[in-house]
Design an enzyme around this catalytic site. Structure first.
Site, PDB file in Angstrom:
ATOM      1  N   HIS A  11       0.869  -1.181   0.000  1.00 42.41           N
ATOM      2  CA  HIS A  11       0.000   0.000   0.000  1.00 42.41           C
ATOM      3  C   HIS A  11       0.902   1.227   0.000  1.00 42.41           C
ATOM      4  O   HIS A  11       2.143   1.082  -0.045  1.00 42.41           O
ATOM      5  CB  HIS A  11      -0.937  -0.029   1.219  1.00 42.41           C
ATOM      6  CG  HIS A  11      -0.229  -0.285   2.517  1.00 42.41           C
ATOM      7  ND1 HIS A  11       0.676   0.595   3.061  1.00 42.41           N
ATOM      8  CD2 HIS A  11      -0.258  -1.349   3.363  1.00 42.41           C
ATOM      9  CE1 HIS A  11       1.135   0.105   4.191  1.00 42.41           C
ATOM     10  NE2 HIS A  11       0.604  -1.081   4.397  1.00 42.41           N
ATOM     11  N   HIS A  34       4.058   1.374   2.075  1.00 37.92           N
ATOM     12  CA  HIS A  34       5.248   0.716   1.510  1.00 37.92           C
ATOM     13  C   HIS A  34       5.868   1.589   0.416  1.00 37.92           C
ATOM     14  O   HIS A  34       7.097   1.685   0.314  1.00 37.92           O
ATOM     15  CB  HIS A  34       4.878  -0.639   0.894  1.00 37.92           C
ATOM     16  CG  HIS A  34       4.365  -1.652   1.874  1.00 37.92           C
ATOM     17  ND1 HIS A  34       3.053  -2.057   1.894  1.00 37.92           N
ATOM     18  CD2 HIS A  34       4.994  -2.354   2.849  1.00 37.92           C
ATOM     19  CE1 HIS A  34       2.886  -2.956   2.842  1.00 37.92           C
ATOM     20  NE2 HIS A  34       4.043  -3.154   3.443  1.00 37.92           N
TER      21      HIS A  34
END
Ligand code: PAF
Length: 283
Positions: A34, A37
């Site tokens: 997501h 990250h």
């Protein structure tokens, strides 16, 4: 972008990059990527010349009754995200590549893994530090990037790197949040719409704590009680812990001073969520 499924291949790619004088950045993940990250990959791309992202749902950090089987696995989508973010290599090994046969060598970071998540997840950090030690040995990064949301993980890994003289730097990046404050997590996917709404109370409780500390509250128990009151408004919630600890050594504080970490874990239905904030409470 290259996809490496074997240790041998990722080592070859990193070796070639290093022989070109490139600085190696590394973002270890369990996939289900997501924008939290992505912010780690962005930072790695900005600070390094060659970026490796690992995607591996590490079985040894899950307890027997935890969500290893159902942990989201979204490799195709993850690869697209990595490519777009400027990753050079994704290392996505199969289980038998990482743990070929019975693993009998472990890295164990004592003391730091006893409080907070360590209380309810015995063996979890031993799995995390062991896989990180393995990944660091494989990827040999100059800098590895971790998220502040997993504050205890970051502290534990920094200590492992220091204690074992591993030649890399650990950089911890800020937590990314949804507009209502919920920290981004791959596990948010498990929440139904009511649970997702209620989950905003997690960050609300942390903000209440930050405000009370800014106004001079020094008693950890006062903060914990206020936070628990807010968290108890979540339906079907099981508050696992709400703790106030020293941000560097994770020891419980008798009086809030210096750099403190306010951390919590709460189970909403079957979904366990963690979050934290760092505060500087002065003298
Ligand atoms: O934070 C995670 O996603 C994992 O604990 C890590 C660091 C990738 C190790 O499996």
């Amino acid at each position: 972008m290259e996809l490496a499924k074997t240790i041998k291949y990722v080592r070859e790619l990193v070796k070639a990059a290093r022989s070109d004088g490139k600085k190696i950045g590394f973002v270890p993940t369990m996939g289900a990527l997501h924008i939290g990250h992505v912010s780690l990959i962005d930072r790695a791309v900005n600070e390094c010349d060659f970026v490796v992202v690992s995607i591996y749902v590490n079985p040894t950090q899950f307890g027997l009754s935890e969500d290893f089987e159902k942990y989201p696995r979204t490799l195709d989508a993850d690869l697209k995200i990595c490519e777009k973010a400027g990753t050079d290599v994704v290392f996505a090994p199969a289980d038998n590549e990482m743990y070929e046969y019975e693993n009998i060598t472990w890295d164990d970071t004592e003391k730091l893994t006893e409080p907070l998540c360590g209380q309810s997840r015995p063996g979890h950090f031993k799995g995390v530090t062991t896989i990180c030690a393995k990944l660091f040995n494989i990827v040999t990064p100059d800098i590895a990037y971790f998220g502040q949301k997993d504050a205890q993980q970051s502290v534990v890994i920094k200590k492992m790197v220091d204690d074992l003289d591993m030649p890399l730097q650990i950089t911890t990046c800020p937590t990314l949040r949804e507009p209502d404050g919920l920290a981004l997590s791959s596990r948010n996917k498990y929440l139904d719409s009511q649970q997702r709404k209620d989950a905003a109370l997690i960050y609300e409780s942390l903000q209440i704590a930050a405000e009370a500390i800014a106004h001079g509250t020094k008693e950890p128990q006062t903060i914990i009680d206020q936070m628990r009151t807010t968290l108890s408004r979540i339906k079907n919630a099981d508050i696992e812990y709400v703790s106030v600890v020293n941000a560097d050594n994770l020891r419980y504080l008798d009086k809030i001073a210096g750099k403190a970490l306010i951390a919590l874990a709460v189970k909403i239905g079957d979904t366990r969520l963690i979050d934290n904030i760092l505060v500087d409470a002065g003298e």
